[in-house]
Structure formats: C-alpha cells, structure tokens
Design an enzyme around this catalytic site. Structure first.
Site, PDB file in Angstrom:
ATOM      1  N   HIS A 156      -9.506  23.922  57.511  1.00 18.59           N
ATOM      2  CA  HIS A 156      -9.699  24.113  55.982  1.00 18.59           C
ATOM      3  C   HIS A 156      -9.271  25.589  55.466  1.00 18.59           C
ATOM      4  O   HIS A 156     -10.154  26.066  54.707  1.00 18.59           O
ATOM      5  CB  HIS A 156     -11.052  23.576  55.370  1.00 18.59           C
ATOM      6  CG  HIS A 156     -11.116  22.174  55.893  1.00 18.59           C
ATOM      7  ND1 HIS A 156     -11.051  21.009  55.216  1.00 18.59           N
ATOM      8  CD2 HIS A 156     -11.968  21.851  57.001  1.00 18.59           C
ATOM      9  CE1 HIS A 156     -11.390  20.072  55.769  1.00 18.59           C
ATOM     10  NE2 HIS A 156     -12.020  20.508  56.863  1.00 18.59           N
ATOM     11  N   SER A 277       9.314  48.144  49.999  1.00 20.79           N
ATOM     12  CA  SER A 277       9.481  48.179  48.353  1.00 20.79           C
ATOM     13  C   SER A 277       9.611  49.352  47.829  1.00 20.79           C
ATOM     14  O   SER A 277       9.444  50.538  48.285  1.00 20.79           O
ATOM     15  CB  SER A 277       7.988  47.670  47.778  1.00 20.79           C
ATOM     16  OG  SER A 277       7.672  48.116  46.646  1.00 20.79           O
ATOM     17  N   LYS A 283       3.838  49.215  51.103  1.00 28.11           N
ATOM     18  CA  LYS A 283       3.939  47.639  51.375  1.00 28.11           C
ATOM     19  C   LYS A 283       5.108  47.723  52.645  1.00 28.11           C
ATOM     20  O   LYS A 283       6.042  48.443  52.774  1.00 28.11           O
ATOM     21  CB  LYS A 283       4.731  47.110  50.098  1.00 28.11           C
ATOM     22  CG  LYS A 283       3.418  47.136  49.349  1.00 28.11           C
ATOM     23  CD  LYS A 283       3.816  46.115  48.089  1.00 28.11           C
ATOM     24  CE  LYS A 283       3.941  44.862  48.470  1.00 28.11           C
ATOM     25  NZ  LYS A 283       4.853  43.978  47.618  1.00 28.11           N
ATOM     26  N   GLU A 290       8.810  34.693  55.007  1.00 28.73           N
ATOM     27  CA  GLU A 290       8.915  33.993  53.825  1.00 28.73           C
ATOM     28  C   GLU A 290      10.113  33.173  53.786  1.00 28.73           C
ATOM     29  O   GLU A 290      10.038  32.131  53.107  1.00 28.73           O
ATOM     30  CB  GLU A 290       8.759  35.142  52.575  1.00 28.73           C
ATOM     31  CG  GLU A 290       7.410  35.639  52.590  1.00 28.73           C
ATOM     32  CD  GLU A 290       7.668  37.000  51.524  1.00 28.73           C
ATOM     33  OE1 GLU A 290       6.648  36.917  50.594  1.00 28.73           O
ATOM     34  OE2 GLU A 290       8.228  37.948  51.422  1.00 28.73           O
TER      35      GLU A 290
END
Ligand code: ARG
Length: 371
Positions: A156, A277, A283, A290
C-alpha cells in the site's frame, strides 16, 4: 495498375479509394518476408512442374533483382502499388516479362499476407525476447552486486518489512522471465504456414503445401484454409505479450521515478540517462522512466483496438484484416525502444544503499518481525 484491374472498367479506381485503402506506406516493412514467401512459392510450383525449371530460375532471378532494388533504394514505387505484394509482383513482371505473371499461380494475396506477417512476427518475437533477456541480465547483475543491502519493502506504498535489495530487483527479473516465456510460446503457436490456402479455399493445383512450409522454416502447415487466411490470433497474442511486457516496464518506470526523487533518494540516475530543466537547474529528470511508464497505455490500446477489429468478422478474409499491421509494428517498435533505453538506464544507475538502510532501520519497519 492494380492486380485486380482486369475485371474493371477503363477509368480505374477513384483516387479517394486508393488514398483510403493503400497499405504500401506501412506494409513495405514486410518486403523481406514477401520475397522469401515468393521464392518458396516459386520453388514449390517448380517441384510440381506447374512451371518449368527455366521459368522458376527466371522468376528467382527477378526476385533477387527486386530485392536488390529495394535494399539499395532504387526500387521505384508506382501509383497503383496498393501494397508491397502488388509492388513486388508488378516489378517481377516488368523484369521477367510474361514469365513474371506466373509468380501468382495458385496463390492469393490472402494467403500471401498471412504468410508474410507470420514470418515477420516469428522473427520479431525472438528479437524482443533477446532484448528482454538483456534487461533481465542487468537486474541479475545489480542483484548480485547488491550483496546484503536492504531497504523497506512496501505494501500500500507504506513501509512494511525490510527486504534485500537483491530480492526486490529479482522480483522484476521474474516478471521479465514470464515475458520471455510468453513471447516464445506465442512464437511456437504461430509457427504454422498458411501458404497454399489461396483466397480461402486452397487451389485446384496440387500445390506442395508441406514443401513450402518446410522451405520457409515453419514447423507445420495449415489444416483449414479458411482459418489459415482469416486467423490473426497470433497478432492479438503478440500484442498481448507486448502489452503485458509494457505493463512490467511501466511498473519499473514508476519505481525508478519514485526512487530517484529527493524524498526517496534510493536511486541515482547516470547523467547520460537523465534530462535537465532549462529553468530549474537543480533538477535531474527521469524522462526515460516516465516514457517507459507511459508506453503501456499505447500498447494496451493496440491490443484493445485489434480485438475490436477482429470481433464480429465473418469468415474468411476481409479487408479489415489489413488493420492488423500498424498496431503490431508500432507495438514492437515501442517495446524495443523502451527495453533498450531502460536497459541502459538500469545498467548505469547507482543505488544509495545508505538511504535505503536508514529508511529500513526506522524502528517501526521491523516491528512485525520483532513482535
Ligand atoms: N494489403 C492487404 C492486407 O494487408 C493484402 C491482402 C489483400 N487481399 C485482398 N483480397 N484485397 O490485408
């Protein structure tokens, strides 16, 4: 000129019809398989003496020439080349004259396209299985190197019990092992030659269906000609296998995204496998992971789309079946690219086992085991 023009009036097909029905732009990819299928067919016709040895030699030479033109980019496609089968045959007839027209004896594009697509899928499934094995190797290597590093295992998305990093990595390895099994099982099931099934009811010629199946390296040949030309189970099965594999890659992708956040900090991506970025220099973005996570959507879509196309189709061949190719080609392409990228990403990524240990050593994580 299309293959079926003979029966029709002078003015030829409407450009709107051709624009909508032509498949050449994507089925060109079947050219090597189409040539192989045609060669086997010619040899089969010669074995039963429907064509002479001399004509067979002329046809085989013409097929070689077409192959040469196709591979060197010298082949010139013509308007009216509806699909790769038409284009190859048109050119064979130009090169070999009247003899060229004998190529299509006892054959239809219906058994031809089914043969081509089976040959293509058979080869691609093996290539994909090899790529899966390469990714599995990386997981195995990382698991071996992880030694006794441990981290929290989650249920979970809550810290549940400490687990070995190797255990966690090999969980992905097992999923990949099932993918390899599935790809090979599908390959085994599709290994049946449909060549000789004709348009739907075979041929009145005593075609050597066993001989051509053997020549093409198929394990067996069709038993029912109507099934042979209309069966696309092997495409649907391949799309399922690729979608399932895509789902596994998606789950890995999600974990890589999570683990490389500052919050988790379990995984560090190599610079070569991260993007930056333009606005926020701090970043390091996990775009590969992704996209691996995202591709599953499209792969599931291709499977659902093909099943919807097949649903309700009457026997035997229907032009609807032409819609099998683009999803199949795209699914192979997307999965292969995702596999290659994820393999590179995983091989170059490093684990922060200190962060993992700290998270797993939090007192409540071992509570269950201690109690
Ligand atoms: N381009 C067609 C396909 O991909 C080839 C078979 C065409 N057969 C026919 N009877 N029109 O399915």
């Amino acid at each position: 000129m299309t293959l079926w023009q003979g029966r029709f009036g002078e003015q030829g097909p409407a450009s709107e019809l051709l624009d909508f029905t032509v498949s050449l732009q994507f089925d060109q990819r079947l050219a090597p398989d189409d040539l192989e299928g045609s060669r086997a067919h010619v040899r089969g016709l010669a074995r039963i003496a429907i064509i002479s040895r001399e004509d067979a030699a002329i046809l085989l030479a013409a097929l070689d020439r077409v192959e040469e033109e196709l591979t060197t980019g010298k082949f010139s496609f013509q308007p009216g080349d509806e699909d790769i089968h038409t284009a190859v045959e048109r050119r064979v007839t130009e090169v070999a004259g009247d003899v060229g027209a004998r190529l299509h004896t006892g054959r239809s594009r219906n058994d031809q396209v089914a043969t081509d697509l089976r040959l293509f899928t058979k080869r691609e499934l093996l290539l994909t299985a090899r790529r899966v094995l390469a990714l599995q190797e990386v997981f195995l290597h990382k698991a071996t190197k992880a030694e006794d590093a441990y981290l929290p295992g989650y249920t979970h998305m809550q810290r549940a019990q400490p687990v070995l990093l190797a255990h966690h990595l090999l969980a992905h390895g097992w999923a990949l092992a099932r993918d390899v099994d599935r790809l090979l099982a599908t390959r085994h099931r599709l290994d049946v030659s449909p060549l000789g099934a004709g348009a739907l009811a075979g041929s009145s010629l005593p075609l050597d269906v066993d001989g051509v199946a053997d020549d093409l390296g198929f394990a067996s040949r069709f038993e029912n000609s109507m099934d042979a030309v209309s069966d696309r189970d092997f495409v649907a099965e391949s799309l399922f296998d690729l979608a399932m594999l895509g789902v596994h890659l998606s789950r890995m992708g999600e974990e890589i995204v999570l683990w490389s956040t500052e919050e988790f900090g379990f995984l560090r991506l190599d610079d070569a496998f991260a993007t930056g970025s333009s606005m926020l220099p701090q970043k390091k973005n996990p775009d590969v992971a992704e996209l691996a996570r995202a591709k599953a959507g499209r792969l599931i879509g291709h499977l659902a789309g093909l099943l919807a196309t097949l649903k309700g189709l009457p026997l035997a061949y229907n032009r609807d079946l032409q819609e099998d190719k683009e999803p199949l080609f795209d699914s192979f392409d997307q999965v292969n690219r995702a596999l290659t990228a994820l393999t590179g990403l995983m091989a170059s990524a490093t684990f922060d086992t200190g962060r993992m240990r700290d998270a797993a050593d939090a007192p409540h994580v071992a509570a269950g085991d201690l109690a």
